[in-house]
Design a protein around this motif. Structure first.
Motif, mmCIF file in Angstrom:
data_model
loop_
_atom_site.group_PDB
_atom_site.id
_atom_site.type_symbol
_atom_site.label_atom_id
_atom_site.label_comp_id
_atom_site.label_asym_id
_atom_site.label_seq_id
_atom_site.Cartn_x
_atom_site.Cartn_y
_atom_site.Cartn_z
ATOM 1 N N GLU A 99 0.828 -1.212 0.000
ATOM 2 C CA GLU A 99 0.000 0.000 0.000
ATOM 3 C C GLU A 99 0.863 1.264 0.000
ATOM 4 N N VAL A 103 0.255 3.986 -2.892
ATOM 5 C CA VAL A 103 -0.128 5.375 -2.640
ATOM 6 C C VAL A 103 0.765 6.326 -3.422
ATOM 7 N N PRO A 142 -2.592 -1.472 6.587
ATOM 8 C CA PRO A 142 -2.716 -2.531 5.576
ATOM 9 C C PRO A 142 -3.732 -2.223 4.478
ATOM 10 N N TYR A 143 -4.698 -1.385 4.755
ATOM 11 C CA TYR A 143 -5.711 -1.048 3.751
ATOM 12 C C TYR A 143 -5.446 0.286 3.072
ATOM 13 N N GLY A 144 -4.301 0.924 3.379
ATOM 14 C CA GLY A 144 -3.979 2.169 2.701
ATOM 15 C C GLY A 144 -3.715 3.311 3.666
ATOM 16 N N PRO A 145 -3.683 4.537 3.130
ATOM 17 C CA PRO A 145 -3.365 5.687 3.986
ATOM 18 C C PRO A 145 -4.484 5.958 4.987
ATOM 19 N N LYS A 164 -10.323 7.892 5.481
ATOM 20 C CA LYS A 164 -10.966 6.577 5.432
ATOM 21 C C LYS A 164 -11.450 6.355 4.014
ATOM 22 N N GLY A 165 -10.518 6.017 3.185
ATOM 23 C CA GLY A 165 -10.876 5.751 1.802
ATOM 24 C C GLY A 165 -10.786 6.970 0.913
ATOM 25 N N ASP A 166 -11.190 8.135 1.416
ATOM 26 C CA ASP A 166 -11.190 9.333 0.587
ATOM 27 C C ASP A 166 -9.818 9.998 0.672
ATOM 28 N N VAL A 167 -9.081 9.970 -0.444
ATOM 29 C CA VAL A 167 -7.715 10.484 -0.435
ATOM 30 C C VAL A 167 -7.602 11.826 -1.152
#
Lengths: 183, 275
Positions: A99, A103, A142-145, A164-167
């Protein structure tokens, strides 16, 4: 998920189909440890060891300037055992490493300076920049930023964002940093 | 099931998957696969298969690039762990386990689709058994980070359509003007992929509904089918197993409504729509 055998064109959805293309053999090797083929698939294999890591990533066009440094850092982090700081630190999982790279490839604009890739004791990775008047830290789970800290001494902007998901906010700040770097 | 949710006597479903992705269990090693099967699943899922692990799959919002880069890490030490399939060939049930994912599949073997209300408890039990195993063996905590529910449909002709070019007879958002200049009257075939963002009650994106369709043929007698796949994937609210089940319920709701919204009344009649 499974394949269903009753159709000629089998179902290969996300649970059976590996969502990566098998890496083709490299077409040429550069002088560094970074290998790039004509389809812009980048490879990094730790030199001189059979126990090392192979990092493979794809992108579009020329590889970003930070790529080889990040590959090398991730390959080193991969070898950290549990309790690597002698204070009970967790081992860094492959998902966190993957991840971190994703990213940067997905959101990193042209001109993004090379980040420091820092393992944390709770098993995450922090990507950090402290230059050009900007302090920026991205926490990768583990699931991203999951979290971003940004401070720009030139504009007095300071942000501490949970993601939370929105980057969207993260992408904006990476662009700020790249713009500053390009001058 | 909500009272106003569409329902069918003979839906074209061939496979349903409920899946939870969680933070990798670093301490989970090869012997644990066998131990887990023996302790928790073997009596109900007596057959096993070994498959390569799947990469993680996470919904992300606010990304500008149209194509997602691919990243693959291959480490020789420790060697990668597999994905274990545990199967019950009678019921069509399948449990899949890898160090960062658990999935329960229902696959059509014989008989009709047993409906979500029957599949959900089986997934819940599989998840609960897995969590208890992880706890008993001191392997850490199961911390879900993505949930996913997928419905795969094989849409047969039922006298409504004849060939793959007649998409408008199955999908009501498709129209093909017979007077379109420069194009033949009907396409040979059509493939589509549509994504919808699903917001949380606060308006923040929580997940996506992915709808994809491709034309296929049956292997035995080359009958044309439309293969329609609907997947809802996203973030469980507080990362608890309870919240994963809530997510599945909402995902099921979105999939059933979405399926009904994009398909035609003629197909609904063929599938025996009840409400």
């Amino acid at each position: 998920m499974t394949t269903t055998s009753s159709v000629e064109s089998p179902i290969l959805d996300q649970l059976t189909e590996k969502d990566v293309t098998p890496a083709p053999p490299p077409l040429h090797e550069s002088e560094s440890d970074l290998i790039i083929d004509r389809r812009s698939i980048y490879y990094y294999q730790e030199p001189n060891t059979l126990k090392g890591s192979v990092v493979i990533a794809s992108g579009q066009g020329s590889p970003p300037v930070w790529l080889e440094s990040v590959f090398k850092n991730l390959a080193s982090i991969a070898k950290l055992p549990t309790n690597w700081d002698s204070y009970g630190a967790k081992k860094i999982s492959r998902d966190v490493m993957r991840e971190s790279l994703l990213v940067l490839l997905e959101l990193g604009p042209d001109g993004l300076p090379t980040p420091s890739v820092v393992p944390t004791s709770n098993g995450d990775i922090q990507l950090e920049w402290h230059e050009l008047g900007i302090d920026m830290e991205i926490e990768i789970k583990p699931y991203g930023p999951s979290h971003i800290y940004f401070r720009d001494s030139a504009t007095n902007i300071e942000e501490d964002l949970e993601l939370k998901g929105d980057v969207t906010g993260l992408g904006n700040r990476l662009r700020d940093l790249a713009r500053r770097s390009r001058g | 099931m909500p009272r106003d949710l569409p329902d069918y006597n003979h839906p074209p479903l061939v496979e349903v998957v409920l899946s939870v992705q969680f933070d990798e269990l670093i301490e989970f090693s090869l012997p644990h696969f066998g131990l887990l099967w023996q302790k928790k699943y073997r009596s109900q899922f007596p057959r096993t298969e070994i498959h390569p692990p799947l990469n993680i799959s996470t919904e992300r919002f606010g990304v500008r690039s149209s194509s997602r880069p691919v990243v693959k890490l291959e480490m020789l030490e420790p060697p990668p762990l597999p994905r274990l399939w545990m199967l019950n060939d009678e019921s069509g049930g399948l449990i899949q386990i890898q160090t960062n994912r658990i999935a329960y599949n229902w696959r059509k073997t014989r008989g009709e689709y047993p409906h979500y209300e029957t599949i959900r408890p089986k997934f819940e039990l599989a998840l609960r058994e897995f969590c208890s195993f992880v706890e008993e063996e001191n392997l850490g905590n199961v911390t879900p980070n993505q949930c996913e529910i997928t419905y795969v449909n094989h849409i047969e002709r039922h006298g409504v359509w004849e060939h793959h070019g007649q998409v408008e007879k199955v999908f009501n958002f498709w129209s093909h003007s017979q007077h379109a200049t420069g194009l033949p009257n009907t396409p040979e075939n059509v493939t589509f992929s549509i994504n919808y963002i699903l917001p949380s009650p606060t308006g923040i994106p929580r997940g996506r509904l992915h709808v994809s369709m491709k034309p296929v043929f049956t292997r035995d007698n080359a009958e044309p089918l439309f293969e329609l796949k609907l997947t809802v994937r996203g973030y469980p609210g507080d990362q608890s197993p309870r919240d994963c089940l809530d997510f599945m319920d909402q995902g099921h709701n979105s999939i059933v409504r979405g399926f009904t919204a994009i398909t035609t009344p003629a197909m609904h009649d063929a599938w025996g729509r009840k409400q």
